[in-house]
Design an enzyme around this catalytic site. Structure first.
Site, PDB file in Angstrom:
ATOM      1  N   THR A  44       0.891  -0.998   0.114  1.00  0.00           N
ATOM      2  CA  THR A  44       0.232   0.079   0.502  1.00  0.00           C
ATOM      3  C   THR A  44       0.772   1.153   0.031  1.00  0.00           C
ATOM      4  O   THR A  44       1.718   1.145   0.734  1.00  0.00           O
ATOM      5  CB  THR A  44      -1.284   0.057   1.335  1.00  0.00           C
ATOM      6  N   GLU A  86      -5.952  -3.474   0.672  1.00  0.00           N
ATOM      7  CA  GLU A  86      -5.623  -4.150   1.110  1.00  0.00           C
ATOM      8  C   GLU A  86      -7.546  -5.089   1.384  1.00  0.00           C
ATOM      9  O   GLU A  86      -8.359  -6.273   2.066  1.00  0.00           O
ATOM     10  CB  GLU A  86      -6.757  -3.713   2.928  1.00  0.00           C
ATOM     11  N   LYS A  93     -12.756  18.808  10.975  1.00  0.00           N
ATOM     12  CA  LYS A  93     -13.440  18.650  12.716  1.00  0.00           C
ATOM     13  C   LYS A  93     -13.118  20.477  12.915  1.00  0.00           C
ATOM     14  O   LYS A  93     -12.804  21.311  13.271  1.00  0.00           O
ATOM     15  CB  LYS A  93     -12.459  18.089  13.689  1.00  0.00           C
ATOM     16  N   TRP A 109     -18.704  17.216  12.528  1.00  0.00           N
ATOM     17  CA  TRP A 109     -17.417  17.027  11.139  1.00  0.00           C
ATOM     18  C   TRP A 109     -18.187  17.554   9.866  1.00  0.00           C
ATOM     19  O   TRP A 109     -19.277  17.410   9.459  1.00  0.00           O
ATOM     20  CB  TRP A 109     -17.124  15.639  11.025  1.00  0.00           C
TER      21      TRP A 109
END
Ligand code: AMP
Length: 547
Positions: free
Chosen positions: A186, A334, A443, A448
């Site tokens: 990755t 993944e 934030k 959010w």
């Protein structure tokens, strides 16, 4: 009581055997690193992958050992997919867009025994060869006429010479389907890259679902253009999926520019194309600059977009100008990579285009084999109401259980779920929508704000080529959104014009506190926006609202 069915292992070699028997004449068309277009069939790939398997055996490659590739999408790379993994060795696909130090790191970490590479990468291999301490030989994926006269690469082997005098008789070994088949690191934004080690079983289960109708719908009647690279998560499993259903595959080699992609689509009558959003932006620019008429010139029916969010405006453009349906998909290295696919349900049949595009902006529903849930910071499951957003967790037979050589320690929670690092909502129909990477979410005063939602909205403006939103420091709110825009060439757009455009399209308090224009945005080796770099760049930026 056990069932009484045959316990035949799911091995990658069985896929190319099937393709050679049932789809021998289906074509693999590749633009080569050497330049010309090359045409061959599954029968050829089958024969040559067996020759490669014999060659690897002669070189002394043992089951489980890693054989690396540094290569574009093309037929020789495809031969490695079957020829290397089929012997029980592990194909380690290296992303050439990584920094040289990262390439050196992962080749050594994987202890690669041989490195196969395309002509394009000769300079980088010359530079790194001495530092790749485990590599016994370097195989240039070309023929004798393209070998360099002088090179600093030690033990250079010519691919066509290597396999040319080998027999195409080779009995694929039978082994446990959980045996490792390929390895992909990755390209994390922090720390060293980590290896994801796929198995024969995981790769095949994934490919079967990827080719299903409510997956990506591959089949013998499709011509699939793989812009998605074979050096990144096995090109979304398409080389295996293509072979298992006999689809014609078209490989762009090193040429991912709009002109080359358009010409391949047109000349090969591509029906299904797969790639990340940035390649489609280049395609649109080419279409615009040359006033092309894709809808009448191309046979394109569906475009799979993943890797980053497919902006609504992109899906709309494919629909209107190309007559092609966008399948939005989400996943990660993944996850082999497919997790969700955005296909429509019967209830959407009567939707008009705008309503339909609202659905297509979502990343889609979990395909069979992938369990999804969203949780809060304490790990409590959140409702699937399309509103609550939380950490997106996944579980399934083609999802990582730990990184190669245990890097990063334990990565699953008590229930066996892997934290994707994405933040998402899931609605009552199961459609998942990514709202951010957990580290990119803005934030603001304890609430959010989704940077992706804002980027998608900004991308709808006709003068915008690309948009990024980051949280800029704010003394009162902690962070507020800063919108960073790359304009299309020759287009005019002001800060005020942009903010006016966003008015009514986003929640009022999400409105960016400022808009800045830049010539280009930083991208990672896999074409994603590099938000960390942007945050670094705008670290000391003072928002006009922060007085
Ligand atoms: P990689 O492992 O390099 O393929 O990156 C996986 C990550 O890319 C995911 O965790 C997401 O953050 C992002 N990603 C992939 N597909 C999408 C998508 N359709 N929309 C938004 N983000 C995506």
């Amino acid at each position: 009581m056990l069932g009484l069915m045959q316990d035949r292992p799911l091995l990658i070699s069985t896929v190319i055997e099937h393709a050679a028997k049932f789809h021998p004449a289906a074509e693999i068309v590749s633009r080569t690193a050497e330049g010309p277009i090359h045409r061959c069939t599954y029968a050829d790939i089958h024969r040559r992958s067996k020759q490669l398997a014999n060659a690897l055996t002669k070189l002394g490659v043992q089951p489980g050992e890693r054989v690396a590739s540094l290569a574009w999408n093309g037929y020789r790379h495809m031969e490695m997919y079957f020829g290397v993994s089929g012997t029980g060795a592990v194909l380690h696909t290296i992303n050439p867009r990584l920094f040289p130090e990262q390439i050196e790191y992962i080749a050594n970490h994987a202890e690669d025994q041989f490195l196969f590479f395309d002509l394009t990468f000769l300079p980088i291999v010359e530079k790194l060869a001495a530092a790749m301490t485990s590599v016994k030989g370097f195989v240039l994926m070309t023929d004798r006429t393209h070998l360099p006269a002088i090179t600093r690469v030690p033990n250079l082997i010519c691919y066509e010479d290597l396999i040319g005098d080998q027999s195409s008789d080779y009995d694929w070994p039978q082994f446990d389907e959980n045996t490792a088949s390929s390895l992909c690191y990755t390209s994390g934004t922090t720390g060293n890259p980590k290896g994801v080690l796929y198995s024969h079983r995981s790769s095949l289960l994934h490919s079967m679902m990827a080719s299903a109708v409510d997956g990506l719908g591959l089949g013998a009647n499709e011509t699939a253009l793989l812009i998605v690279p074979m050096f990144h998560v096995n090109a979304w499993g398409m080389p295996y999926a293509g072979a298992l259903c006999g689809a014609k595959l078209v490989m762009p080699g090193p040429a991912m520019d709009g002109k080359s992609v358009y010409e391949l689509m047109r000349d090969e009558k591509v029906t299904l194309a797969l790639g990340v959003p940035t390649v489609w932006l280049m395609l649109f620019q080419h279409v615009d600059a040359n006033k092309l008429k894709p809808k009448s010139e191309l046979a394109l029916k569906r475009v799979v977009i993943g890797g980053s969010s497919a902006p609504r405006a992109m899906s709309e453009r494919f629909e209107i100008d190309f007559g092609a349906f966008v399948i939005h998909a989400w996943g990660m290295t993944e996850m082999s990579p497919l997790g969700t696919v955005c296909n429509l349900l019967p209830k959407h049949r009567d939707y008009d285009l705008q309503q339909r595009l609202d659905i297509q902006a979502k990343q889609g529903r979990g395909i069979y084999g992938v369990e999804l849930r969203i949780t809060d910071d304490e790990g409590n499951a959140l409702p699937h109401d399309g509103k609550a957003f939380g950490h997106l967790m996944v579980r399934g037979p083609w999802i990582v259980s730990s990184y190669y050589r245990g890097e990063g320690g334990k990565i699953l929670d008590a229930d066996g779920y892997f934290d994707t690092g994405d933040v998402a909502t899931i609605d009552a129909d199961g459609y998942m929508q990514i709202t951010d990477r957990s580290k990119d979410v803005i934030k603001s005063g304890g609430e959010w704000i989704s940077s992706i939602d804002l980027e998608n909205a900004a991308m709808g403006h006709p003068a915008v080529a690309e948009a990024a939103v980051i949280g800029a420091a704010h003394s009162k709110w902690q962070e507020r959104p800063l919108l960073i825009i790359v304009k299309k060439p020759g287009q005019e757009l002001t800060r005020e014009g942009m903010l006016q455009y966003l008015d009514g399209k986003i929640v009022k308090w999400w409105t960016p506190d400022d808009v800045v224009f830049v010539a280009e945005l930083p991208h990672t080796a896999t074409g994603k926006l590099q938000k960390m770099k942007l945050r670094e760049q705008f670290k000391t930026y003072r928002l006009p609202t922060d007085v």
